[in-house]
Design a protein around this motif. Sequence first.
Motif, PDB file in Angstrom:
ATOM      1  N   THR A  74       2.573 -17.818   6.590  1.00 27.94           N
ATOM      2  CA  THR A  74       3.253 -17.768   5.196  1.00 27.94           C
ATOM      3  C   THR A  74       2.998 -16.688   4.278  1.00 27.94           C
ATOM      4  OG1 THR A  74       3.314 -20.215   5.665  1.00 27.94           O
ATOM      5  CG2 THR A  74       3.799 -19.455   3.162  1.00 27.94           C
ATOM      6  N   ASP A  75       1.568 -16.362   4.115  1.00 27.22           N
ATOM      7  CA  ASP A  75       1.243 -15.299   3.256  1.00 27.22           C
ATOM      8  C   ASP A  75       1.544 -13.971   3.656  1.00 27.22           C
ATOM      9  OD1 ASP A  75      -0.010 -17.047   1.121  1.00 27.22           O
ATOM     10  OD2 ASP A  75      -2.107 -16.115   1.493  1.00 27.22           O
ATOM     11  N   LEU A  76       1.605 -13.527   4.782  1.00 25.99           N
ATOM     12  CA  LEU A  76       1.881 -12.394   5.123  1.00 25.99           C
ATOM     13  C   LEU A  76       3.362 -12.311   5.170  1.00 25.99           C
ATOM     14  CD1 LEU A  76      -0.508 -12.023   8.279  1.00 25.99           C
ATOM     15  CD2 LEU A  76      -0.682 -10.867   5.967  1.00 25.99           C
ATOM     16  N   GLU A  77       4.104 -13.269   5.278  1.00 20.22           N
ATOM     17  CA  GLU A  77       5.636 -13.052   5.029  1.00 20.22           C
ATOM     18  C   GLU A  77       5.988 -12.732   3.556  1.00 20.22           C
ATOM     19  OE1 GLU A  77       9.780 -15.776   4.918  1.00 20.22           O
ATOM     20  OE2 GLU A  77       7.870 -16.615   4.895  1.00 20.22           O
ATOM     21  N   LYS A  78       5.086 -13.041   2.565  1.00 22.47           N
ATOM     22  CA  LYS A  78       5.145 -12.637   1.228  1.00 22.47           C
ATOM     23  C   LYS A  78       4.894 -11.318   1.194  1.00 22.47           C
ATOM     24  CE  LYS A  78       3.806 -17.166  -0.469  1.00 22.47           C
ATOM     25  NZ  LYS A  78       2.611 -18.050  -1.418  1.00 22.47           N
ATOM     26  N   TRP A  79       3.986 -10.893   1.927  1.00 20.68           N
ATOM     27  CA  TRP A  79       3.460  -9.256   1.645  1.00 20.68           C
ATOM     28  C   TRP A  79       4.649  -8.492   2.601  1.00 20.68           C
ATOM     29  CZ3 TRP A  79       1.982  -5.141  -0.019  1.00 20.68           C
ATOM     30  CH2 TRP A  79       1.134  -4.262   0.717  1.00 20.68           C
ATOM     31  N   CYS A  80       5.143  -8.755   3.605  1.00 20.23           N
ATOM     32  CA  CYS A  80       5.972  -8.089   4.230  1.00 20.23           C
ATOM     33  C   CYS A  80       7.363  -8.072   3.232  1.00 20.23           C
ATOM     34  CB  CYS A  80       6.471  -8.584   5.441  1.00 20.23           C
ATOM     35  SG  CYS A  80       5.169  -8.474   7.014  1.00 20.23           S
ATOM     36  N   ARG A  81       7.738  -9.167   2.778  1.00 23.83           N
ATOM     37  CA  ARG A  81       9.017  -9.200   1.962  1.00 23.83           C
ATOM     38  C   ARG A  81       8.745  -8.172   0.818  1.00 23.83           C
ATOM     39  NH1 ARG A  81      12.843 -11.762   3.988  1.00 23.83           N
ATOM     40  NH2 ARG A  81      12.671 -13.482   5.478  1.00 23.83           N
ATOM     41  N   ALA A  82       7.557  -8.347  -0.045  1.00 23.77           N
ATOM     42  CA  ALA A  82       7.384  -7.262  -1.093  1.00 23.77           C
ATOM     43  C   ALA A  82       7.361  -5.912  -0.689  1.00 23.77           C
ATOM     44  CB  ALA A  82       5.968  -7.726  -1.422  1.00 23.77           C
ATOM     45  N   ALA A  83       6.816  -5.443   0.350  1.00 17.60           N
ATOM     46  CA  ALA A  83       6.842  -4.308   1.020  1.00 17.60           C
ATOM     47  C   ALA A  83       8.126  -3.556   1.388  1.00 17.60           C
ATOM     48  CB  ALA A  83       5.695  -4.147   2.117  1.00 17.60           C
ATOM     49  N   MET A  84       9.062  -4.611   1.746  1.00 14.05           N
ATOM     50  CA  MET A  84      10.329  -4.246   2.374  1.00 14.05           C
ATOM     51  C   MET A  84      11.333  -4.082   1.051  1.00 14.05           C
ATOM     52  SD  MET A  84      12.588  -6.088   5.339  1.00 14.05           S
ATOM     53  CE  MET A  84      12.340  -7.802   4.603  1.00 14.05           C
ATOM     54  N   GLY A  85      11.099  -4.942  -0.017  1.00 14.00           N
ATOM     55  CA  GLY A  85      12.003  -5.225  -0.674  1.00 14.00           C
ATOM     56  C   GLY A  85      11.918  -3.921  -1.945  1.00 14.00           C
ATOM     57  N   ASP A  86      12.729  -3.958  -3.119  1.00 11.05           N
ATOM     58  CA  ASP A  86      12.900  -2.812  -3.908  1.00 11.05           C
ATOM     59  C   ASP A  86      12.027  -3.212  -5.372  1.00 11.05           C
ATOM     60  OD1 ASP A  86      14.973  -2.075  -2.389  1.00 11.05           O
ATOM     61  OD2 ASP A  86      16.526  -3.248  -3.287  1.00 11.05           O
ATOM     62  N   ASN A  87      11.197  -4.150  -5.281  1.00 13.29           N
ATOM     63  CA  ASN A  87      10.577  -4.411  -6.551  1.00 13.29           C
ATOM     64  C   ASN A  87       8.970  -3.798  -6.643  1.00 13.29           C
ATOM     65  OD1 ASN A  87      12.890  -5.298  -8.196  1.00 13.29           O
ATOM     66  ND2 ASN A  87      12.396  -7.458  -6.942  1.00 13.29           N
ATOM     67  N   TRP A  88       8.475  -4.007  -5.476  1.00 10.47           N
ATOM     68  CA  TRP A  88       7.009  -3.773  -5.177  1.00 10.47           C
ATOM     69  C   TRP A  88       6.660  -2.336  -5.073  1.00 10.47           C
ATOM     70  CZ3 TRP A  88       3.138  -7.066  -6.011  1.00 10.47           C
ATOM     71  CH2 TRP A  88       1.840  -6.552  -5.210  1.00 10.47           C
ATOM     72  N   PHE A  89       7.484  -1.659  -4.597  1.00  8.84           N
ATOM     73  CA  PHE A  89       7.087  -0.154  -4.162  1.00  8.84           C
ATOM     74  C   PHE A  89       8.337   0.629  -5.051  1.00  8.84           C
ATOM     75  CE2 PHE A  89       4.884  -0.955  -0.231  1.00  8.84           C
ATOM     76  CZ  PHE A  89       3.612  -0.950  -0.750  1.00  8.84           C
ATOM     77  N   SER A  90       8.068   1.578  -5.604  1.00  9.23           N
ATOM     78  CA  SER A  90       9.151   2.444  -6.290  1.00  9.23           C
ATOM     79  C   SER A  90       9.699   3.344  -4.981  1.00  9.23           C
ATOM     80  CB  SER A  90       8.579   3.640  -7.050  1.00  9.23           C
ATOM     81  OG  SER A  90       7.771   4.542  -6.578  1.00  9.23           O
ATOM     82  N   PRO A  91      10.940   4.087  -5.212  1.00 13.35           N
ATOM     83  CA  PRO A  91      11.429   4.775  -3.979  1.00 13.35           C
ATOM     84  C   PRO A  91      10.690   5.716  -3.580  1.00 13.35           C
ATOM     85  CG  PRO A  91      13.091   4.202  -5.766  1.00 13.35           C
ATOM     86  CD  PRO A  91      11.641   3.778  -6.313  1.00 13.35           C
ATOM     87  N   ASP A  92       9.764   6.574  -4.555  1.00 13.00           N
ATOM     88  CA  ASP A  92       8.867   7.587  -4.376  1.00 13.00           C
ATOM     89  C   ASP A  92       7.637   7.108  -3.355  1.00 13.00           C
ATOM     90  OD1 ASP A  92      10.454   9.395  -5.553  1.00 13.00           O
ATOM     91  OD2 ASP A  92       9.206   9.392  -7.331  1.00 13.00           O
ATOM     92  N   GLU A  93       7.211   6.021  -3.769  1.00 12.32           N
ATOM     93  CA  GLU A  93       6.034   5.245  -2.971  1.00 12.32           C
ATOM     94  C   GLU A  93       6.498   4.886  -1.822  1.00 12.32           C
ATOM     95  OE1 GLU A  93       3.567   3.149  -6.652  1.00 12.32           O
ATOM     96  OE2 GLU A  93       5.212   1.988  -5.503  1.00 12.32           O
ATOM     97  N   LYS A  94       7.588   4.582  -1.449  1.00 14.68           N
ATOM     98  CA  LYS A  94       8.268   4.074  -0.272  1.00 14.68           C
ATOM     99  C   LYS A  94       8.320   5.169   0.696  1.00 14.68           C
ATOM    100  CE  LYS A  94      10.977  -0.330  -0.437  1.00 14.68           C
ATOM    101  NZ  LYS A  94      12.154  -0.993  -0.055  1.00 14.68           N
ATOM    102  N   GLN A  95       8.963   6.428   0.011  1.00 20.87           N
ATOM    103  CA  GLN A  95       8.977   7.516   0.788  1.00 20.87           C
ATOM    104  C   GLN A  95       7.359   8.146   1.499  1.00 20.87           C
ATOM    105  OE1 GLN A  95      11.919   9.431   1.083  1.00 20.87           O
ATOM    106  NE2 GLN A  95      11.214  11.279   2.202  1.00 20.87           N
ATOM    107  N   ALA A  96       6.613   8.008   0.543  1.00 21.52           N
ATOM    108  CA  ALA A  96       5.302   8.495   0.666  1.00 21.52           C
ATOM    109  C   ALA A  96       4.506   7.500   1.713  1.00 21.52           C
ATOM    110  CB  ALA A  96       4.464   8.566  -0.737  1.00 21.52           C
TER     111      ALA A  96
END
Length: 357
Positions: free
Chosen positions: A258-280
């Motif tokens: 349950t917790d790791l789903e929250k982490w994966c969805r945050a990493a996959m989504g558009d709010n947790w990481f900026s586009p530049d962070e995702k690229q890096a």
Amino acid sequence: MKTKFLLLPILSFVTLLFISCSNDDDPITISEYTDATTFFNELNYSGSVLISKNGNDILRTGFGIANKTTVDPNAISTQFRIGSVSKTLTGMGIVQLKRDGLINSYDQPLSDFDDSFPHGNQITLRHLLSHQSGLPDYVPMVEPNAKSGQSFTPETILEIVKNQVSENGLNFEPGSSVAYSNTNFLILALLIEELSGNSYENYITENVLEPLNMTETEMGNDEISGENYAQGYNGNENVSEYPMQIAFGAGCWTSSVTDLEKWCRAAMGDNWFSPDEKQAIFGEDVPEETTAFELAWFRSKIDGKTFLWHGGDIDGFASLIGFVPESNSVLITLSNEQDDSGTTRNAIIETIVKNEL
């Protein structure tokens, strides 16, 4: 904590089955795929599984027994040691240091933070995050003695590594090859403490776990107790007792599906990481059926799908988290059965990503 070692030219890619796989192990074979439940039953899987696509659950359940003494079943709320999946949290801590202005670039050399580190002017934070440092893995240096009762702090382990590198040099020139080494992430966790003035545990808790409401994730203890926690097994032997301090930053967390789903969805989504962070962090596309090391995550191309993921092994436990951004899919498997060769995890990745995500 299992030691995994890989050495190859940095410009080449790693085939999907490189993690924990040895030449002596045959891949798992099952009957023709029908559905996820049947697949995990045929694996005799013991653990908790979450498979979701486009916001709809394909599978969210437990398999097998969490504790063979009490015969408590595994459930979605069961907490497991997650081994090297912890590295994704440590990597996020480094991202947060950059957000806080405590580091300037992932390309800063280690010597900026520790001028006594041998070859530290050649090793960058990016090299540590992507296993390109050439540093030897500390686990075989300390794990046998730690299991026999000798105490090792992370700082003590760091000194052992520094002495080893001073005497024998690096395994390769930083940036020229890749080799999976737990040492990279122990150093990064210590850097989090040094630069933040906070403990590693508190920094990750305050900057990742609390914002994402990950209330079932915590640093693991040497002995596992409590009805919500899975015991770890190697066959029928309970191998749960482990000197967790030596897993600092590299494999030290306990969590739930349950917790790791929250982490994966945050990493996959558009709010947790900026586009530049995702690229890096997640890097560029890779060729079909290959895997590349990125920054604390692996990137694979499987059946035309981008799979961003990490696996983990520690005595008695095997874990996997990953997601496919194109289909908003999440795959999380946490097992309390040791998977020394990685064949079970490899079978899960290939089968589920191809057939379900």
